[in-house]
Design a protein around this motif. Sequence first.
Motif, PDB file in Angstrom:
ATOM      1  N   ILE A   2       0.947  -1.099   0.056  1.00  0.00           N
ATOM      2  CA  ILE A   2       0.120   0.108   0.078  1.00  0.00           C
ATOM      3  C   ILE A   2       0.821   1.228  -0.186  1.00  0.00           C
ATOM      4  N   LYS A  20      -0.377   8.995  -9.181  1.00  0.00           N
ATOM      5  CA  LYS A  20      -0.681   7.433  -9.107  1.00  0.00           C
ATOM      6  C   LYS A  20      -0.160   6.813 -10.504  1.00  0.00           C
ATOM      7  N   LEU A  24       1.949   3.457 -10.242  1.00  0.00           N
ATOM      8  CA  LEU A  24       1.731   2.481 -10.879  1.00  0.00           C
ATOM      9  C   LEU A  24       2.567   2.140 -12.204  1.00  0.00           C
ATOM     10  N   PRO A  28       3.251  -1.692 -10.602  1.00  0.00           N
ATOM     11  CA  PRO A  28       1.698  -1.994 -11.014  1.00  0.00           C
ATOM     12  C   PRO A  28       0.918  -2.787  -9.967  1.00  0.00           C
ATOM     13  N   VAL A  30       0.907  -2.044  -6.734  1.00  0.00           N
ATOM     14  CA  VAL A  30       0.649  -1.466  -5.571  1.00  0.00           C
ATOM     15  C   VAL A  30      -0.837  -0.873  -5.557  1.00  0.00           C
ATOM     16  N   ASN A  31      -1.441  -0.788  -4.390  1.00  0.00           N
ATOM     17  CA  ASN A  31      -2.697  -0.350  -3.915  1.00  0.00           C
ATOM     18  C   ASN A  31      -2.570   0.952  -3.232  1.00  0.00           C
ATOM     19  N   VAL A  33      -3.885   4.500  -1.844  1.00  0.00           N
ATOM     20  CA  VAL A  33      -5.141   4.902  -1.087  1.00  0.00           C
ATOM     21  C   VAL A  33      -4.998   6.323  -0.714  1.00  0.00           C
TER      22      VAL A  33
ATOM     23  N   ILE B   2      -4.534  -0.542 -16.318  1.00  0.00           N
ATOM     24  CA  ILE B   2      -5.188   0.790 -15.752  1.00  0.00           C
ATOM     25  C   ILE B   2      -6.238   1.291 -16.706  1.00  0.00           C
ATOM     26  N   VAL B  33      -8.524   4.468 -11.804  1.00  0.00           N
ATOM     27  CA  VAL B  33      -7.427   5.614 -11.265  1.00  0.00           C
ATOM     28  C   VAL B  33      -8.502   6.907 -11.681  1.00  0.00           C
ATOM     29  N   PHE B  58       1.252   7.650 -17.297  1.00  0.00           N
ATOM     30  CA  PHE B  58       0.751   6.188 -17.011  1.00  0.00           C
ATOM     31  C   PHE B  58       1.378   5.283 -18.041  1.00  0.00           C
TER      32      PHE B  58
ATOM     33  N   LYS C  20     -10.324   2.515   4.694  1.00  0.00           N
ATOM     34  CA  LYS C  20      -9.458   1.598   3.652  1.00  0.00           C
ATOM     35  C   LYS C  20      -8.587   0.828   4.301  1.00  0.00           C
TER      36      LYS C  20
END
Lengths: 269, 269, 269
Positions: A2, A20, A24, A28, A30-31, A33, B2, B33, B58, C20
Amino acid sequence: MIVTLLTDFGLSDTYAGVMKGVILARAPEVNVVDLTHDVPPQAVDEAAFLLDGAWRYFPEGSVHVAVVDPGVGTSRRRLAIFSGGHYFVGPDNGVLSAAIPEAIRGFRRPGEGYDARTISLPAGIAAVNIESQMILTQMISATFEGRDVFAPAAAHLAKGGSLSDLGPPVPELLTFPAFRALRVGNRIEGVVLRGDRFGNLITDIAAVDLPPSPVFTVAGRSLHLAASYAAADGPATIVGSSGLIEIAMPNGSAAVVLGAGAGDRVVAA
Amino acid sequence: MIVTLLTDFGLSDTYAGVMKGVILARAPEVNVVDLTHDVPPQAVDEAAFLLDGAWRYFPEGSVHVAVVDPGVGTSRRRLAIFSGGHYFVGPDNGVLSAAIPEAIRGFRRPGEGYDARTISLPAGIAAVNIESQMILTQMISATFEGRDVFAPAAAHLAKGGSLSDLGPPVPELLTFPAFRALRVGNRIEGVVLRGDRFGNLITDIAAVDLPPSPVFTVAGRSLHLAASYAAADGPATIVGSSGLIEIAMPNGSAAVVLGAGAGDRVVAA
Amino acid sequence: MIVTLLTDFGLSDTYAGVMKGVILARAPEVNVVDLTHDVPPQAVDEAAFLLDGAWRYFPEGSVHVAVVDPGVGTSRRRLAIFSGGHYFVGPDNGVLSAAIPEAIRGFRRPGEGYDARTISLPAGIAAVNIESQMILTQMISATFEGRDVFAPAAAHLAKGGSLSDLGPPVPELLTFPAFRALRVGNRIEGVVLRGDRFGNLITDIAAVDLPPSPVFTVAGRSLHLAASYAAADGPATIVGSSGLIEIAMPNGSAAVVLGAGAGDRVVAA
């Protein structure tokens, strides 16, 4: 793994979304939040307080990125810290105070405000200045190190990369005092740290520090403790979800009813 | 894989959440996202500008869905485009201009505004009109094609489905000119494209186009370039994170201080 | 597995982010999707309506957590429900009405408002009162059961845990009537349930219930049905994306133009 994000970027622009994308693209799995992106612009102290109250709810190994950064583009340090089983990434302006135990950060004296000060890095906590060109492969803009520095560093750590890959150790860093008023005898002189969406006023008075049968004074009013929002029949104090005293108004806004807000004095005795 | 979302739906309603439900019901492995859902209502040009500046961060193969769509429920085309290794999905009103290289979109002339115009589809870019009943299995509402058309199409592409499954090729589409003012001699006549949350005013003047030692004129004021927000001691220009000139005010809002906003003229000379 | 969140916590605080964290610490594989966190504070009826219109777009097995909870910290039940292949988690105040079929919830009579009432649990639907100490391992705060009760319960269900692990069955629960005005002869007396970001006014009049060639009366104006936003040349009604009649204004706000909002009467005849 995370990665949490805490910024003052707001959600009307694509800044948070772009961070993000950068994370990512490199990690790739990863979460990501969002803690919040609505810290008031450049309110480093509020961001530090919010992160302080939130990071423990995430699993060990999480990477917490906090970017409230009036000094972006200057030579202030860019920190990555490992502490308490979590990583913390952001500018060296106190926003990452959560990484440092309260006893080491010290306490605000009654009458003082919350100002960041330099401390030596304590034993058992590792911190580096992010500067490795291997991690930060692109041009670094003068205005968006969230994208160019902190997101790539977070992706590196979330993938299991080591802290020392990011840059050299730092001997000291800026932290805010613990967001917790000191009790002196049977009296605590606290302040409102923040108003929330409901108009609740969150103070720096910890419930565990209260004297017996406390009476609270704020904005010229005397308030008592209620067991729940619904149990109060007017403005009252309540033990909030982080163990700090909140001032609440059932079915209304304590901030409006009391005309009070961040920085206002609250005394418990 | 994504899927990014860029809309004017706001976050107070469940529209964005429902689009995620539709995507995840069809493609559970997708990472959705949010770029932003706070584009001003029906501001197709701002949405096109925001996507233009964000999609490159991205990874290849990402699907970018942009729904700012005053023409929803009419017969305008519904596009899916493959360009530069990324997919773009949304209505044919210019919001997907990011999919088309700047040189092909052409440039705004000084004094003109940003209006979408029809261009022929350039070589090397594939685009279809989404109309396949295999993809769009449910009833299509007159008001929410984000849910009924664009989300299912995005899920199809994110799962590795082909563009041609979605519908027939289109020969032309609407795009905005490149969001970049032309330099004429040593002078660039630009406009403010957008104000951000901090009150920074983002212009269409690219830093790489600037003449030597530029002086900027906006709202009757002369401004100079600063190296960082912190280095300015009043309203100043700075090279923003997308390479465009921004007008900023340290610890304040340039929009408020200058009384300027989207559409206002900015000259660099 | 998907967990959706619908709250009135807003996005300026870290409340949603902390929920979360709690979910992902216990169920790392879960995909957490925000429906919205911007329900007006303590507007249980609006939250119930929003969930009603959104949950069906998610795949079977999804867990829908709704926390709009003026009674937090009191002895009201904490529900987990399995209905229609989905789980619903939240306080027993009507916010989970979506879990109960409309025919069982019953209908509002013309002139009545939307008030929650107690019904017996219908056959085919399972519901429990969340109270198991095995699930709720931490101290439960008086102000944030979203974090301490509902998030852990949702994580348990999303991991495939059984409903009965959470607590004992409940015989009854609170629900709102179906958000759908009754047709009486050729006349439907409805209300505006909610305004959305565009100023569209969403009513409780279902398109399938309309009499032939309906004329709508709202705020002293007579309106007709348009086929799309773009087809209207002034304030008009349109079949919205949930099959409910919306009042819309092309390129403008019906709420502003008509001076109307939630609770206002709309008649179709």
